[in-house]
Enzyme design. Sequence first.
Site, PDB file in Angstrom:
ATOM      1  N   GLU A  57       0.827  -1.197   0.000  1.00  0.00           N
ATOM      2  CA  GLU A  57       0.000   0.000   0.000  1.00  0.00           C
ATOM      3  C   GLU A  57       0.864   1.251   0.000  1.00  0.00           C
ATOM      4  OE1 GLU A  57      -2.011  -1.086   3.546  1.00  0.00           O
ATOM      5  OE2 GLU A  57      -0.592  -0.035   4.812  1.00  0.00           O
ATOM      6  N   CYS A 105      -0.765   2.977   8.610  1.00  0.00           N
ATOM      7  CA  CYS A 105       0.222   1.983   9.008  1.00  0.00           C
ATOM      8  C   CYS A 105      -0.188   0.529   8.814  1.00  0.00           C
ATOM      9  CB  CYS A 105       0.616   2.202  10.461  1.00  0.00           C
ATOM     10  SG  CYS A 105       0.931   3.906  10.850  1.00  0.00           S
TER      11      CYS A 105
HETATM   12  N1  SAH Z   1      10.327   0.384   9.446  1.00  0.00           N
HETATM   13  C1  SAH Z   1      10.476   1.792   9.374  1.00  0.00           C
HETATM   14  C2  SAH Z   1       9.465   2.506   8.496  1.00  0.00           C
HETATM   15  C3  SAH Z   1       8.035   2.033   8.520  1.00  0.00           C
HETATM   16  S1  SAH Z   1       7.059   2.380   9.938  1.00  0.00           S
HETATM   17  C4  SAH Z   1      10.484   2.376  10.765  1.00  0.00           C
HETATM   18  O1  SAH Z   1      10.353   1.637  11.737  1.00  0.00           O
HETATM   19  O2  SAH Z   1      10.680   3.568  10.904  1.00  0.00           O
HETATM   20  C5  SAH Z   1       6.801   4.108   9.897  1.00  0.00           C
HETATM   21  C6  SAH Z   1       6.483   4.710  11.246  1.00  0.00           C
HETATM   22  O3  SAH Z   1       5.127   4.390  11.646  1.00  0.00           O
HETATM   23  C7  SAH Z   1       7.369   4.190  12.346  1.00  0.00           C
HETATM   24  O4  SAH Z   1       7.784   5.233  13.182  1.00  0.00           O
HETATM   25  C8  SAH Z   1       6.444   3.246  13.076  1.00  0.00           C
HETATM   26  O5  SAH Z   1       6.887   2.983  14.350  1.00  0.00           O
HETATM   27  C9  SAH Z   1       5.133   3.988  12.998  1.00  0.00           C
HETATM   28  N2  SAH Z   1       3.922   3.207  13.303  1.00  0.00           N
HETATM   29  C10 SAH Z   1       3.717   1.895  13.172  1.00  0.00           C
HETATM   30  N3  SAH Z   1       2.486   1.544  13.585  1.00  0.00           N
HETATM   31  C11 SAH Z   1       1.892   2.691  13.994  1.00  0.00           C
HETATM   32  C12 SAH Z   1       0.596   2.988  14.517  1.00  0.00           C
HETATM   33  N4  SAH Z   1      -0.332   2.050  14.677  1.00  0.00           N
HETATM   34  N5  SAH Z   1       0.314   4.275  14.831  1.00  0.00           N
HETATM   35  C13 SAH Z   1       1.239   5.253  14.628  1.00  0.00           C
HETATM   36  N6  SAH Z   1       2.465   5.018  14.129  1.00  0.00           N
HETATM   37  C14 SAH Z   1       2.792   3.756  13.817  1.00  0.00           C
END
Ligand code: SAH
Length: 339
Positions: free
Chosen positions: A88, A329
């Site tokens: 996505e 996310c």
């Molecule tokens: N793997 C990379 C990039 C993808 S995640 C990383 O960890 O940075 C992108 C961001 O979204 C990350 O900061 C992650 O921790 C956050 N994230 C994941 N699930 C989330 C949620 N349910 N609500 C808010 N942020 C979330």
Amino acid sequence: MNIYNLTRDEMEEYFVSHGSKKFHADQLFSWLYEKRISSISEITDIKKEMLDQLSRDFSFSKLKLVQVERDKDVCKYLFELFDGEHIEAVLMKHDYGNSVCVSSQVGCNMGCKFCESGRRKKVRNLEAWEMVTQLLMIEEDLKDRVSHVVVMGIGEPFDNYDNLLKFFSIINHSKGLAIGARHITVSTCGIVPKILEFSNFPLQINLAISLHAPNDTLRNKIMPINKAYPLKELMKALEIYLKKTNRRITFEYILLNGINDTEDCALELAHLVGHLNCYVNLIPYNETNNLEFKRSNTVQIMKFYDILKKNRVAVTIRREFGGKISAACGQLRSKKEEL
Ligand code: SAH
């Protein structure tokens, strides 16, 4: 091999190795990224034999768009890949331009406890062309330019490092999508050796670190990567990165109710990052159906914010997009796969 996988330099090499002219690389880039051809037969300024060779060597296909969910200033795109997998991308319309959040892998192996994407283990890396064409297809749907890119969709970009750098090189190139490096951000959970490597990458791309906890005890619990690269190592790598690049980094910090949102955590965070050229982006947690974490309430978020401010840490609260259309996310894909 897909044609959208090639950097401009690789294209030059390709033409030269086939006894053809270097400048065809510019022409082909322009057909792909300016004129946006949908088939090789539209190309008029490269000799027929060379075009035949190109069509034998490369596929010109893009992704299959299977679903779009639209809200006022956000659209979520679900793409099907050639092997039937789904990824996505999310488009966010800001007053400063159109920003797209792209995925970098199918699934993710980092296992962050609060993250929906990681509920499915990594199936494979996305190739550069699968990231590039997310942008091309969104521009096509939008009938407008994408001005900003964040690699914050499904996957850990630094676990797909070589393809990621190719992607950056293609979208940044003036004959490619010409997206300025300062308008591109990559987010990592903290893979230290790659952060160090990235400090030598010539493009001025922004780096964001998913921190989410101010000490090892807590970070170990919610982000398993911390066991491989604990905070001391991470911070050391970031100091080196900052010294080499003279840039500013962003720390992302999701506020999880009762877990990492206490006043002690805020103080500890201020001490951890206060000496760095950085800012902290506080992220209200997007609750999902599947996991036990809850978002902090607004009062708690503001308290946390104030403590950082008082301790002279530059801090912002992330504007929320896409909660309504499950654009947050990894939620759309996981909805689709559970149907
Ligand atoms: N793997 C990379 C990039 C993808 S995640 C990383 O960890 O940075 C992108 C961001 O979204 C990350 O900061 C992650 O921790 C956050 N994230 C994941 N699930 C989330 C949620 N349910 N609500 C808010 N942020 C979330």
